[in-house]
Enzyme design. Structure first.
Site, short mmCIF file in Angstrom:
data_model
loop_
_atom_site.label_atom_id
_atom_site.label_comp_id
_atom_site.label_asym_id
_atom_site.label_seq_id
_atom_site.Cartn_x
_atom_site.Cartn_y
_atom_site.Cartn_z
N LYS A 22 10.92 -33.18 -79.93
CA LYS A 22 10.81 -34.22 -80.55
C LYS A 22 11.14 -34.99 -78.63
O LYS A 22 10.47 -35.36 -78.36
CB LYS A 22 12.17 -33.85 -80.88
CG LYS A 22 13.23 -35.49 -80.05
CD LYS A 22 14.83 -35.57 -81.39
CE LYS A 22 15.55 -35.19 -80.38
NZ LYS A 22 15.81 -35.94 -79.34
N CYS A 117 27.49 -43.73 -77.29
CA CYS A 117 26.85 -43.14 -77.75
C CYS A 117 27.73 -42.37 -77.76
O CYS A 117 29.09 -41.34 -76.85
CB CYS A 117 25.38 -42.07 -78.12
SG CYS A 117 25.21 -41.06 -77.08
N1 EPU Z 1 22.73 -41.70 -66.30
C1 EPU Z 1 23.54 -42.15 -65.77
N2 EPU Z 1 22.28 -43.13 -65.46
C2 EPU Z 1 21.17 -43.26 -65.87
C3 EPU Z 1 20.37 -42.33 -66.75
C4 EPU Z 1 21.62 -41.15 -66.94
O1 EPU Z 1 24.04 -41.60 -65.40
O2 EPU Z 1 20.08 -44.00 -65.39
C5 EPU Z 1 23.57 -39.79 -66.35
C6 EPU Z 1 23.45 -39.27 -67.99
O3 EPU Z 1 24.89 -40.69 -68.42
C7 EPU Z 1 24.20 -38.09 -68.00
C8 EPU Z 1 22.89 -37.88 -67.30
O4 EPU Z 1 22.70 -38.80 -66.39
O5 EPU Z 1 25.34 -37.63 -67.74
C9 EPU Z 1 21.88 -37.12 -68.06
O6 EPU Z 1 21.02 -37.77 -68.32
P1 EPU Z 1 19.44 -38.42 -68.76
O7 EPU Z 1 19.56 -39.24 -67.89
O8 EPU Z 1 19.39 -36.64 -67.85
O9 EPU Z 1 19.72 -37.45 -70.25
P2 EPU Z 1 18.24 -38.13 -71.12
O10 EPU Z 1 16.86 -38.49 -70.14
O11 EPU Z 1 19.09 -39.43 -72.14
C10 EPU Z 1 17.45 -36.85 -72.19
C11 EPU Z 1 17.28 -36.04 -74.16
C12 EPU Z 1 18.72 -35.44 -74.04
C13 EPU Z 1 19.32 -34.68 -73.35
C14 EPU Z 1 19.06 -34.84 -72.09
C15 EPU Z 1 19.85 -33.81 -70.78
C16 EPU Z 1 15.24 -37.11 -74.28
C17 EPU Z 1 14.81 -38.18 -75.78
N3 EPU Z 1 16.78 -36.83 -74.72
O12 EPU Z 1 18.57 -37.59 -72.56
O13 EPU Z 1 18.32 -35.30 -75.13
O14 EPU Z 1 20.78 -33.40 -73.75
O15 EPU Z 1 17.73 -35.52 -70.95
O16 EPU Z 1 19.14 -32.73 -70.99
O17 EPU Z 1 14.57 -36.08 -73.60
C18 EPU Z 1 18.90 -34.15 -77.83
O18 EPU Z 1 18.13 -33.96 -77.85
O19 EPU Z 1 20.04 -33.92 -78.63
C19 EPU Z 1 19.87 -34.98 -76.66
C20 EPU Z 1 20.51 -35.81 -76.09
#
Ligand code: EPU
Length: 419
Positions: A22, A117
């Site tokens: 995914k 979320c």
């Molecule tokens: N964060 C910030 N600012 C930002 C972006 C992130 O503070 O602009 C923080 C977040 O709040 C979090 C951390 O940085 O505490 C990491 O977040 P990240 O941006 O890496 O998460 P994401 O890209 O939103 C993806 C996956 C998640 C997975 C995380 C971490 C996708 C679509 N989603 O989320 O997948 O947990 O990386 O590996 O790729 C899941 O599949 O169940 C899922 C939640």
């Protein structure tokens, strides 16, 4: 609302293959916006999040079709509506992945600002700061992000924190920017490398994905391609932990085992016998009770936050105590209360969970709160004495393809109850 009914006690045994990932597929679907031609995807998983991403692209004017071999083709060359509405974004935060492609290709994007979320506040400031450095002007109004640019210009960008979708968003934006972009302190998750491979196949010039520094030379346009979505490492990890928790013996085929090194190491410490081959992993728990294993989540190559809830179930059944530290999201222990209702002994303080293993747990009616939390409740149900009913399983349908079919095939007693 549909529910899953699980009668616990059966060991998982047998072989399965994993579905397409995914979190690799979602950014690739968003990346079709960069392209003027048709893109064909093979092995796309049939999941609610993929359908939501299709709905989003469809609402903007993309053409999406499915052929008789179940390959999807997407042509997003004439988007007419450059807006991602709140109704869709609120159901899937990964909708933010269309931001970079839209601004770089069309010079404009209006995207509903994703809210918090169940697992934390999850801001998108790193995405927006990086996009500004590429020359976009960004405003936030009425709950929407509006981004504008004539043509993005390559820049040297250091992310303030590691973000998976942020890295992907800016990598996609930089593909069509003028000149060279360097991204530092990026996410090294395999899904970032998969996206870079996909973009390079379309003619992008990206080097270094999978390391801490990514270099992108902007190009004028991208070409058509056909791409097979790689297997889902988190799905594979979830089934391995499920087999270990039930004392079972399984083989997972069609995967890239090196993407699971950290999980495999911890499963070995929990007492599992593991054999790794080029494209498969076999696990045998020999009906033993697991040993407790401390885990501490971190970005790749560390222990994945997306496996924390599932591994906590294994620790909850272990012979001894363990500590689970969640370092990626601020609130990813929502499963704990529900697991305790089934007889687990887990206490949390801040980002630490202390788990005292118990010998037996019992079935209960439990409520899923997010995707991986739901997976952990199903795992607990597989082990528990008696019946477990997992409610709100739309969370599980977002990320696990045909989970009850795959688990039944492995010997579990699990049925989907209609709403
Ligand atoms: N964060 C910030 N600012 C930002 C972006 C992130 O503070 O602009 C923080 C977040 O709040 C979090 C951390 O940085 O505490 C990491 O977040 P990240 O941006 O890496 O998460 P994401 O890209 O939103 C993806 C996956 C998640 C997975 C995380 C971490 C996708 C679509 N989603 O989320 O997948 O947990 O990386 O590996 O790729 C899941 O599949 O169940 C899922 C939640």
């Amino acid at each position: 609302m549909e529910k899953l009914l699980i009668k616990g006690g059966n060991s998982l045994k047998g072989e399965i293959s994993c579905s397409g990932a995914k979190n690799a597929a979602l950014p690739m679907i968003a990346a079709t916006i960069l392209n003027d031609e048709e893109i064909i995807f093979r092995n796309l998983p049939y999941l609610q999040d993929i359908t939501t991403m299709f709905e989003l692209l469809g609402s903007m004017g993309a053409n999406i079709s499915l052929d008789e071999s179940m390959d999807f083709s997407i042509c997003a060359n004439k988007l007419t509506d450059l807006e991602a509405r709140y109704e869709l974004v609120k159901t899937m935060r990964a909708s933010i992945l269309v931001l970079g492609p839209m601004v770089t290709k069309y010079g404009y994007a209006k995207i509903a600002l994703p809210g918090g979320c169940a697992i934390g506040s999850r801001p998108v400031n790193f995405h927006l700061d990086a996009l500004k450095k590429l020359g976009a002007s960004i405003s936030l109004e009425n709950g929407y992000i509006q981004a504008k640019a004539d043509r993005l210009i390559g820049a040297d960008i250091v992310f303030d924190g590691i973000t998976v979708t942020g890295t992907e968003n800016i990598m996609m934006a930089a593909c069509l920017a003028k000149g060279k972009t360097t991204l530092r302190n990026v996410a090294m998750e395999p899904e970032v490398s998969d996206l870079a491979d996909f973009l390079n196949l379309m003619g992008a010039k990206i080097k270094g994905a999978g390391s801490e520094l990514i270099e992108i030379e902007g190009v004028e346009n991208l070409n058509s391609t056909t791409y097979t979505i790689p297997a889902d490492r988190i799905e594979a990890g979830t089934y391995l932990v499920a087999a270990a928790a039930t004392g079972g013996e399984i083989k997972i085929n069609s995967i890239q085992p090196e993407r699971l090194n950290n999980v495999i190491e911890r499963l070995k410490l929990a007492g599992a016998l593991i054999e790794v081959n080029t494209n498969s992993i076999s696990l045998n728990m020999n009906n033993k009770r697991p040993l407790p294993v401390d885990i501490s989540t971190s970005p790749f190559p560390g222990f994945p936050t997306d496996m924390q809830a599932q591994f906590s179930v294994l620790n909850a059944l272990a012979d001894g105590e363990s500590i689970v530290e969640e370092n990626v999201f601020e609130n990813r222990f929502m499963h704990v209360q529900e697991l305790n209702r089934m007889g687990c002994n887990i206490s949390t303080s801040g980002n630490i969970a202390k788990i005292i293993g118990v010998n037996k747990i019992s079935g209960a009616q439990v409520m899923a709160t997010d995707l991986r939390a739901s997976a952990s409740l199903i795992l607990a149900g597989l082990v528990a004495n008696g019946e477990t009913v997992v409610d709100r399983i739309y969370h599980i349908d977002r990320g696990y393809e045909r989970i009850e079919e795959k688990l039944s095939y492995l010997g579990a007693d699990i049925t989907r109850l209609p709403s």
